[in-house]
Design a protein around this motif. Structure first.
Motif, mmCIF file in Angstrom:
data_model
loop_
_atom_site.group_PDB
_atom_site.id
_atom_site.type_symbol
_atom_site.label_atom_id
_atom_site.label_comp_id
_atom_site.label_asym_id
_atom_site.label_seq_id
_atom_site.Cartn_x
_atom_site.Cartn_y
_atom_site.Cartn_z
ATOM 1 N N UNK A 103 0.822 -1.207 0.000
ATOM 2 C CA UNK A 103 0.000 0.000 0.000
ATOM 3 C C UNK A 103 0.858 1.261 0.000
ATOM 4 N N UNK A 104 1.941 1.243 0.762
ATOM 5 C CA UNK A 104 2.830 2.401 0.786
ATOM 6 C C UNK A 104 3.488 2.617 -0.572
ATOM 7 N N UNK A 105 3.852 1.524 -1.239
ATOM 8 C CA UNK A 105 4.452 1.640 -2.565
ATOM 9 C C UNK A 105 3.447 2.222 -3.553
ATOM 10 N N UNK A 106 2.201 1.750 -3.488
ATOM 11 C CA UNK A 106 1.157 2.292 -4.370
ATOM 12 C C UNK A 106 0.945 3.780 -4.097
ATOM 13 N N UNK A 107 0.944 4.141 -2.822
ATOM 14 C CA UNK A 107 0.763 5.547 -2.473
ATOM 15 C C UNK A 107 1.895 6.408 -2.989
#
Length: 476
Positions: A283-287
């Motif tokens: 999720x952090x990478x997508x963000x």
């Protein structure tokens, strides 16, 4: 005698800067005389003159009673709109807003009309020169652990303790703050506040005074507000505090184990701490990737705007400033008192506030006009099949609420919103392709300067409204 009969007018035209033209319009004497007669017939029934029934007094007597200037003013109201409309037609002018009208003379009737014209945007040779570098995307090594720490705080508890307060604890009690010039600037009973610099940033000196104090203590302290203090009233002033400590509480973080993972929003799917770490990493990478896409799109819009030549009338900028003012203040345009109350809270005049947002409004307006012109130059459009597909997608994503989504969007207003969303998405997508150096999808032709349509609020690709959203973002 019809008020809409054509008027013989003499017109001289002067081109002004900032997409304006000044028309000097002279109305022929015969038509002016007819307008004076119409004015007399309109005003006569309203004038009471002894010996005459309403509307039957002769015109010279009416003029003597109310003054010739009243007839002249009424005649102007009758004839100027007709003469102005006819002048626009003869000069093939399409205004985007009402003109500024000034009277030159009553007799003969001569007036000027300063007319705001449609903006003109020349994008230049953007297909060959518009390039923006993409930056590598990564997340900090401790980003996942920070997210886990935030979860532990949210799932933790606050429990009373019988010891002196430490930084990070929570204090329950009363608090007052005052200055010599302003008197009491804050007062509260039964408050709960955390002893951290972030939480007490608006109360300089209070954190240091409370650390080490215990339940039942009465604390008096002082602090100096710095010159860059958020509250302008208190800058450079000494603030005095009185605090009563009713209770000291300590935060107990939730355990870092599988139970924490199961309390996550996706707890039905995530059962272990290891799985939670993997999910947070993803999720952090997508963000981070979405944030980079927003930065890239915004930089591309800025680059396109910088190379474009944009001319527009001042009235468009003033309208944009008004829109920003309404948005920032949450003003209801239908409430005549809303703006006055907002300005009173700020302690500023309307002109001071408008001046402060001038540059932001100018940039937003330019970006919006440029992106609308770019969509035209690239022949970007949205057909009904695309709108229908978007509606199906939204309804499908809504699960059991799909009927609600269909009712919300399956109407003229809803479909217009979806069409605008798709147009924005496609426009940003095409701009990203060009800025990223991807091959053109259509024959590269240099778009000629073109008059842009008059900008309506929230119209066209919304790049100028705020920072550019990712291509998948929904339009407002």
């Amino acid at each position: 005698m019809s008020q809409r009969r054509r008027v013989n007018v003499k017109i001289t035209s002067e081109t002004l800067p900032e997409r304006q033209v000044r028309l000097q319009i002279e109305v022929d004497d015969d038509r002016h005389a007819e307008a004076m007669e119409q004015a007399y017939r309109k005003l006569a029934p309203r004038v009471s003159i002894k010996g005459f029934r309403p509307g039957k007094a002769p015109r010279p007597l009416i003029e003597k009673t109310i003054g010739r200037h009243r007839l002249l003013d009424e005649a102007m109201d009758i004839i100027i709109p007709i003469a102005y409309s006819q002048a626009l037609e003869q000069q093939s002018i399409k205004p985007i807003a009402s003109p500024e009208v000034e009277l030159v003379s009553h007799e003969p009737l001569v007036f000027t009309a300063t007319v705001p014209l449609e903006p003109v945007i020349d994008l230049g040779d953007y297909t060959g020169t518009l390039r923006v570098a993409k930056e590598p995307v990564s997340i900090a090594e401790d980003a996942v652990e920070q997210e886990l720490d935030e979860m532990r705080h949210r799932q933790g508890t606050i429990e009373p303790v019988e010891r002196p307060a430490q930084e990070g604890d929570v204090i329950r009690g009363s608090l007052q703050a005052e200055t010599d010039d302003d008197g009491q600037v804050f007062s509260g009973q039964e408050l709960e506040y955390r002893l951290t610099e972030e939480y007490l940033v608006s109360m300089p000196g209070l954190l240091e005074a409370l650390v080490g104090k215990s339940k039942g203590d009465e604390v008096e302290a002082k602090g100096m507000a710095p010159e860059d203090f958020p509250d302008e009233r208190l800058r450079g002033k000494e603030i005095r505090y009185k605090a009563s400590i009713a209770e000291v509480k300590e935060e107990k973080l939730a355990p870092l184990d599988d139970t924490l993972a199961q309390q996550h929003d996706h707890g039905d799917e995530i059962k272990t701490l290891a799985a939670l770490r993997g999910h947070l990493q993803e999720e952090l990478q997508k963000g981070a990737e979405a944030a980079e896409q927003r930065r890239f799109e915004s930089a591309a819009i800025d680059a396109l705007t910088d190379m474009a030549t944009v001319e527009y009338p001042a009235v468009m900028l003033e309208a944009e400033i008004s829109h920003i003012l309404e948005d920032q203040a949450g003003l209801d345009p239908r409430d005549p008192q809303a703006q006055a109350l907002y300005l009173a809270r700020l302690g500023k005049t309307e002109q001071e506030v408008r001046d402060s947002i001038h540059d932001e409004a100018e940039q937003r307006l330019k970006r919006s006009l440029v992106m609308s012109r770019f969509a035209e130059a690239e022949n970007i459009s949205v057909d009904e099949s695309e709108v229908e597909q978007e509606l199906d997608t939204l309804a499908g994503q809504a699960g059991t609420s799909h009927d609600v989504i269909r009712r919300l969007f399956d109407n003229d207003q809803g479909r217009t919103h979806l069409r605008q969303t798709l147009l924005t998405r496609k426009t940003f997508g095409r701009l990203s392709e060009i800025a990223g150096g991807e091959p053109a999808k259509k024959a590269a032709t240099k778009p000629a300067a073109k008059k842009a349509p008059a900008k309506q609020r929230r119209s066209g690709p919304r790049a100028a409204e705020k920072e550019a959203p990712a291509a998948e973002a929904k339009s407002e």
